[in-house]
Design a protein around this motif. Structure first.
Motif, PDB file in Angstrom:
ATOM      1  N   ARG A  52     -40.125  60.143  24.412  1.00 64.50           N
ATOM      2  CA  ARG A  52     -39.571  60.106  25.774  1.00 64.50           C
ATOM      3  C   ARG A  52     -38.199  59.439  25.835  1.00 64.50           C
ATOM      4  O   ARG A  52     -37.493  59.583  26.820  1.00 64.50           O
ATOM      5  CB  ARG A  52     -40.544  59.424  26.714  1.00 64.50           C
ATOM      6  CG  ARG A  52     -41.739  60.323  26.984  1.00 64.50           C
ATOM      7  CD  ARG A  52     -42.427  60.002  28.292  1.00 64.50           C
ATOM      8  NE  ARG A  52     -43.468  61.001  28.499  1.00 64.50           N
ATOM      9  CZ  ARG A  52     -44.659  60.746  29.003  1.00 64.50           C
ATOM     10  NH1 ARG A  52     -44.972  59.522  29.350  1.00 64.50           N
ATOM     11  NH2 ARG A  52     -45.546  61.701  29.163  1.00 64.50           N
ATOM     12  N   PRO A  64     -50.606  65.874  36.214  1.00 63.07           N
ATOM     13  CA  PRO A  64     -50.350  64.900  35.139  1.00 63.07           C
ATOM     14  C   PRO A  64     -49.472  63.739  35.617  1.00 63.07           C
ATOM     15  O   PRO A  64     -48.274  63.693  35.349  1.00 63.07           O
ATOM     16  CB  PRO A  64     -49.679  65.719  34.045  1.00 63.07           C
ATOM     17  CG  PRO A  64     -49.216  66.969  34.671  1.00 63.07           C
ATOM     18  CD  PRO A  64     -49.951  67.162  35.952  1.00 63.07           C
ATOM     19  N   THR A  65     -50.091  62.822  36.339  1.00 60.02           N
ATOM     20  CA  THR A  65     -49.393  61.629  36.840  1.00 60.02           C
ATOM     21  C   THR A  65     -49.462  60.538  35.773  1.00 60.02           C
ATOM     22  O   THR A  65     -50.241  60.646  34.807  1.00 60.02           O
ATOM     23  CB  THR A  65     -50.078  61.118  38.113  1.00 60.02           C
ATOM     24  OG1 THR A  65     -51.428  60.784  37.774  1.00 60.02           O
ATOM     25  CG2 THR A  65     -50.086  62.169  39.205  1.00 60.02           C
ATOM     26  N   PRO A  66     -48.720  59.457  35.937  1.00 60.71           N
ATOM     27  CA  PRO A  66     -48.832  58.341  34.978  1.00 60.71           C
ATOM     28  C   PRO A  66     -50.272  57.831  34.890  1.00 60.71           C
ATOM     29  O   PRO A  66     -50.753  57.496  33.806  1.00 60.71           O
ATOM     30  CB  PRO A  66     -47.895  57.284  35.569  1.00 60.71           C
ATOM     31  CG  PRO A  66     -46.902  58.055  36.384  1.00 60.71           C
ATOM     32  CD  PRO A  66     -47.646  59.230  36.931  1.00 60.71           C
ATOM     33  N   ASN A 117     -44.226  62.066  38.983  1.00 64.16           N
ATOM     34  CA  ASN A 117     -44.217  60.671  39.406  1.00 64.16           C
ATOM     35  C   ASN A 117     -43.533  60.523  40.767  1.00 64.16           C
ATOM     36  O   ASN A 117     -43.017  61.493  41.315  1.00 64.16           O
ATOM     37  CB  ASN A 117     -43.536  59.792  38.346  1.00 64.16           C
ATOM     38  CG  ASN A 117     -42.121  60.252  38.057  1.00 64.16           C
ATOM     39  OD1 ASN A 117     -41.336  60.418  38.988  1.00 64.16           O
ATOM     40  ND2 ASN A 117     -41.798  60.463  36.796  1.00 64.16           N
ATOM     41  N   GLN A 135     -44.190  64.787  33.232  1.00 60.78           N
ATOM     42  CA  GLN A 135     -44.934  63.919  34.125  1.00 60.78           C
ATOM     43  C   GLN A 135     -44.505  64.047  35.598  1.00 60.78           C
ATOM     44  O   GLN A 135     -43.335  64.160  35.898  1.00 60.78           O
ATOM     45  CB  GLN A 135     -44.715  62.486  33.681  1.00 60.78           C
ATOM     46  CG  GLN A 135     -45.729  61.512  34.181  1.00 60.78           C
ATOM     47  CD  GLN A 135     -45.370  60.113  33.690  1.00 60.78           C
ATOM     48  OE1 GLN A 135     -44.386  59.528  34.118  1.00 60.78           O
ATOM     49  NE2 GLN A 135     -46.194  59.586  32.805  1.00 60.78           N
ATOM     50  N   TYR A 161     -55.595  62.034  41.069  1.00 64.68           N
ATOM     51  CA  TYR A 161     -54.730  63.095  40.531  1.00 64.68           C
ATOM     52  C   TYR A 161     -55.492  64.408  40.396  1.00 64.68           C
ATOM     53  O   TYR A 161     -54.907  65.462  40.181  1.00 64.68           O
ATOM     54  CB  TYR A 161     -54.119  62.695  39.180  1.00 64.68           C
ATOM     55  CG  TYR A 161     -55.127  62.241  38.151  1.00 64.68           C
ATOM     56  CD1 TYR A 161     -55.847  63.166  37.408  1.00 64.68           C
ATOM     57  CD2 TYR A 161     -55.362  60.892  37.932  1.00 64.68           C
ATOM     58  CE1 TYR A 161     -56.787  62.758  36.472  1.00 64.68           C
ATOM     59  CE2 TYR A 161     -56.286  60.472  37.008  1.00 64.68           C
ATOM     60  CZ  TYR A 161     -57.005  61.407  36.275  1.00 64.68           C
ATOM     61  OH  TYR A 161     -57.939  60.996  35.369  1.00 64.68           O
ATOM     62  N   GLU A 185     -52.348  60.144  32.802  1.00 60.08           N
ATOM     63  CA  GLU A 185     -52.033  59.985  31.382  1.00 60.08           C
ATOM     64  C   GLU A 185     -52.679  58.714  30.821  1.00 60.08           C
ATOM     65  O   GLU A 185     -53.225  58.714  29.711  1.00 60.08           O
ATOM     66  CB  GLU A 185     -50.517  59.940  31.208  1.00 60.08           C
ATOM     67  CG  GLU A 185     -50.109  59.995  29.752  1.00 60.08           C
ATOM     68  CD  GLU A 185     -48.594  60.003  29.582  1.00 60.08           C
ATOM     69  OE1 GLU A 185     -47.875  60.089  30.580  1.00 60.08           O
ATOM     70  OE2 GLU A 185     -48.153  59.913  28.419  1.00 60.08           O
ATOM     71  N   PHE A 225     -52.113  65.771  29.379  1.00 59.67           N
ATOM     72  CA  PHE A 225     -51.606  64.795  30.342  1.00 59.67           C
ATOM     73  C   PHE A 225     -50.224  64.275  29.955  1.00 59.67           C
ATOM     74  O   PHE A 225     -49.564  63.625  30.749  1.00 59.67           O
ATOM     75  CB  PHE A 225     -52.590  63.626  30.488  1.00 59.67           C
ATOM     76  CG  PHE A 225     -53.740  63.947  31.409  1.00 59.67           C
ATOM     77  CD1 PHE A 225     -53.666  63.676  32.756  1.00 59.67           C
ATOM     78  CD2 PHE A 225     -54.895  64.544  30.909  1.00 59.67           C
ATOM     79  CE1 PHE A 225     -54.719  63.985  33.608  1.00 59.67           C
ATOM     80  CE2 PHE A 225     -55.946  64.859  31.750  1.00 59.67           C
ATOM     81  CZ  PHE A 225     -55.858  64.587  33.104  1.00 59.67           C
ATOM     82  N   SER A 226     -49.815  64.495  28.728  1.00 61.06           N
ATOM     83  CA  SER A 226     -48.516  63.954  28.329  1.00 61.06           C
ATOM     84  C   SER A 226     -47.392  64.953  28.567  1.00 61.06           C
ATOM     85  O   SER A 226     -46.257  64.712  28.231  1.00 61.06           O
ATOM     86  CB  SER A 226     -48.545  63.536  26.859  1.00 61.06           C
ATOM     87  OG  SER A 226     -48.757  64.666  26.047  1.00 61.06           O
TER      88      SER A 226
END
Lengths: 252, 539
Positions: free
Chosen positions: B460, B179-181, B199, B197, B143, B184, B193-194
């Protein structure tokens, strides 16, 4: 919610059908067309107005508008339909049409008056049509025209509830009518001043105005507009579908 | 075996010992040495995507290329002829079903030019663009931007053409990460990172254009359009990851004017060499999506491309190269391949069985799981509610009340309550309409009924989706190619509505929508939402 090809096609067909009916009425009853109704050779004003009462002229003008302008309203009506509650769609469309039509009917007073004066003072003359035709060509290529067309492509967010929703669609109709009138006034006046070949000129102008709306908004500057798309559409109709493009061999 | 294989940019650590990257840098350097009006120049190619250098595109709110802080030193003259501008420039297709094929042709044309230059410098005749797979690597570790792009010098100590000053990254400090899963997970509790997102969830879509119970509007590849330079609604995969990656890479630093990262705006993005690695990855994902058995459009309107303006690139022989989506639809036939043509870590849609189980329809869920049917198409789509007035997006959070129509709401409530019987509960969408402004460089998270004091990163279950404003200022230009209508986003609010329904909080007069930027917006950030509406889809 957003553009959907099937919904669009249904709406387009319905709107085109309305336009077609108006064209058929005009073709079957030439006197019902505003641009063919005036024959003023050698008569006085009083006789002219008696032969062409304002209510009849207004009706004829409205018929001409429906025939020529309806196909250009598919996009704004589609916007209204996807932005409105299902139960309000018809009402909102009518209010939009009322706003749009109001502007064009007011503009029609001036346009039909010019037609009457030309027919009265210079019956059978091509001079008024030539002057307006040249003006229309100039206007067609001008950056001002492009600015108007760009605004015609703009669709405001609409309120969804109550009186605010009614007001918003009516205002939207007024705005669209204003920009449409500003864009098309000269082209609309031209066929009305022709001593003959009105229908051909009306049809040509209607096709040109429809085609120029198919082009995306763009930078306002001097250029020909509408003709290219019209020529391409005509070419497709005459030649039929094109063959598949040649396969790509390399980017060279 | 394809002649040209695009490789992962993270090979050999993603630095300048990777020959793909080193030759790319040298090729870019050679293209950058040419004049703006030379069709073989880096600047000309960037302008094909979009530019702020011709008078029509320079307006008070839109800083021209001359304001770009070097490196690179971007020329603003000599302009090519008007005919060349009209033929080639400002062509990129966004918010359109032409987004994938137009960009594939764009990459191939640039690559051909780079390859010619690379060969002239002694490089390999089979050189191809590398790709940056931000979802790739062990446990998704790639990332981070490949380090070659952050190096100021090449191994021979000459300036590195891949280094760009105005590339700020999500922290605004030049540290470029997505900021990918996986990012994070590797940084628990780190708010950087949160944020919204990035994806690959939409790889599970099964429709290119359109929607069903698996694919949300407007479909994986984008809505049906004519020639469309931007404005309107992005396809699902264009929205996330494409738009979000653009914005996170560009982002903004210490902003005093609307001067933000090059990658955040389509009119400057093509100037940044990382652009083409991002797009190579986007192109790779399209190829994977096809390889997974998903079909491209078959309508002639897509296959033949737009009639109002054709797709065209400068060929290396000096002649225009015209192409159609039909020619671009099959990567193998183009003599291209990728090092990895596998799915990214299987992001699967929650699916109907899981949803039915959540709604208490256990038998229906079991039946749906046992015999998965062809995803159903909705029978009706209608407005459920809307906000009353425009919403100015500013600071940390902006809120709008979306009033619901009682009659339409009852239909959705009934469908959710009857899920056990019908096995076809409504879907619900939030439409964020006519977003206009001049600040592309942010990501907005859209929440539904977010409780007071809730921390966005930890809430979320109320999140409808993240939207990146890539293309905002171009789509807001009144005399631009979208008449200033701005951007529109469609977010799938079904999971949030399901939760509200289960808590008996959906049967209300209005819902509150909160729009929260990834970072508090600068004071001069100009963003307005025309209307926020909620729609139901009945099956």
């Amino acid at each position: 919610m957003i553009y959907n090809a099937e919904d669009w096609a249904r709406l387009r067909n319905a709107v085109f059908a309305v336009s077609l009916v108006a064209w058929v009425v005009i073709l079957l009853e030439p006197r019902a067309s505003a641009c063919c109704a005036v024959n003023a050779a050698g008569v006085s004003w009083t006789v002219l107005l008696a032969a062409h009462p304002p209510a009849s002229l207004a009706g004829n003008w409205a018929l001409m508008l429906i025939a020529m302008m309806a196909p250009m309203l598919v996009a704004p009506i589609y916007h209204i339909r996807i932005s409105s509650f299902a139960r309000r769609r018809a009402r909102s469309t009518m209010l939009f049409a009322a706003g749009y039509g109001t502007v064009w009917m007011v503009a029609g007073i001036v346009i039909v008056a010019v037609e009457l004066i030309a027919a009265w003072r210079m019956p059978g003359s091509y001079l008024p049509a030539t002057i307006v035709g040249l003006t229309a060509v100039l206007w067609q290529a001008s950056p001002f025209k492009q600015r108007c067309l760009n605004r015609c492509h703009s669709h405001r967010p609409l309120a969804a509830f109550g009186f605010a929703a009614d007001l918003d669609v009516f205002r939207f109709g007024l705005e669209q009518g204003l920009w449409c009138t500003a864009s098309c006034w000269a082209a609309m006046l031209f066929p009305m001043l022709l001593p003959e070949a009105h229908f051909t000129a009306m049809a040509a102008v209607a096709i040109l105005m429809f085609c120029e709306r198919l082009d995306p908004p763009r930078e306002p500057r001097w250029r020909w507009r509408g003709f290219g798309t019209a020529a391409r559409s005509l070419s497709l109709r005459l030649r039929g579908p094109q063959r598949d493009p040649a396969p790509l061999t390399a980017v060279s | 075996m394809a002649t040209y294989t695009r490789n992962n940019a993270w090979n050999k650590g993603g630095n300048l010992t990777n020959p793909d990257l080193l030759w790319y840098a040298k090729g870019v350097g050679k293209m950058m040495s040419r004049a703006l009006n030379d069709p073989a120049s880096w600047w000309f190619y960037a302008a094909i995507h979009g530019e702020y250098v011709t008078p029509a595109n320079i307006q008070p709110a839109f800083p021209g290329w001359k304001f770009i802080k070097a490196p690179p030193t971007v020329p603003t003259s000599p302009l090519p002829t008007k005919a060349a501008q009209d033929l080639y420039w400002n062509q990129c297709q966004h918010q359109s079903w032409f987004f994938p094929p137009w960009h594939r042709g764009y990459l191939m044309a640039l690559e051909a030019q780079l390859r010619q230059d690379i060969v002239s410098l002694g490089g390999p005749a089979t050189w191809a663009l590398p790709y940056w797979n931000y979802f790739g690597g062990t446990n998704g570790s790639q990332y981070q931007m490949p380090p070659a792009f952050a190096a100021k010098k090449l191994p021979d100590n000459s300036p590195n053409p891949l280094f760009v000053n105005m590339r700020y990254g999500p922290d605004g400090n030049g540290n470029i990460f997505i900021p990918t899963p996986a990012g994070e997970a590797a940084h628990p509790g780190d708010p950087n990172f949160s944020r919204g997102q990035v994806n690959a969830n939409y790889m599970s879509n099964d429709l290119y254009t359109g929607h069903d119970q698996v694919t949300k509007l407007p479909g994986f590849g984008g809505p049906e359009t004519l020639f469309h330079h931007g404005g309107g609604t992005s396809g699902n995969w264009e929205g996330n990851p494409h738009n979000l990656v653009h914005v996170y890479v560009g982002y903004y630093g210490a902003v005093t004017a609307p001067l933000y990262g090059l990658m955040s705006d389509p009119g400057t993005a093509g100037l940044d060499p990382i652009f083409y690695l991002h797009h190579a990855n986007i192109d790779r994902m399209w190829a994977i999506w096809n390889a997974n058995g998903n079909a491209n459009p078959t309508k002639s309107g897509w296959l033949k491309g737009p009639t109002t303006r054709k797709f065209v690139m400068p060929g290396t022989n000096g002649q225009p190269w015209y192409y159609t989506p039909d020619q671009m639809k099959d990567l193998a036939k183009l003599n291209y391949s990728y090092q990895e043509l596998k799915s990214p870590p299987a992001p699967k849609a929650a699916g109907l069985p899981k949803r039915l189980a959540l709604l208490g329809a256990k038998d229906a869920a079991a039946a749906a799981k046992k015999a998965p049917a062809t995803p159903a198409k909705p029978k009706v789509t209608e407005l459920l509610g809307a906000s009353a007035r425009p919403l100015k997006i500013s600071g940390r959070v902006s809120k709008a009340a979306v009033k619901l129509d009682a009659g339409v709401r009852r239909k959705t409530t009934r469908s959710l309550a009857m899920a056990a019987k019908t096995a076809a509960p409504d879907n619900v969408y939030i439409k964020v309409e006519n977003v206009r402004g001049t600040f592309d460089a942010t990501v907005l998270s859209v929440y539904l009924d977010l409780p007071e004091g809730a921390k966005p990163g930890e809430s979320r279950q109320y999140l409808a989706g993240n939207i990146a404003l890539f293309g905002l200022r171009r789509a807001s230009m009144k005399d631009g190619q979208h008449a200033g209508e701005g951007l529109t986003f469609i977010l799938d609010a079904t999971p949030v509505i399901d939760q509200l329904h289960l808590k008996n909080e959906f049967d209300v007069e209005s819902l509150q929508v909160s729009v929260i930027p990834a970072d508090p917006l600068p004071e001069n950030a100009d963003i307005t939402v025309g209307r926020i509406s909620i729609y139901r889809e009945g099956f």
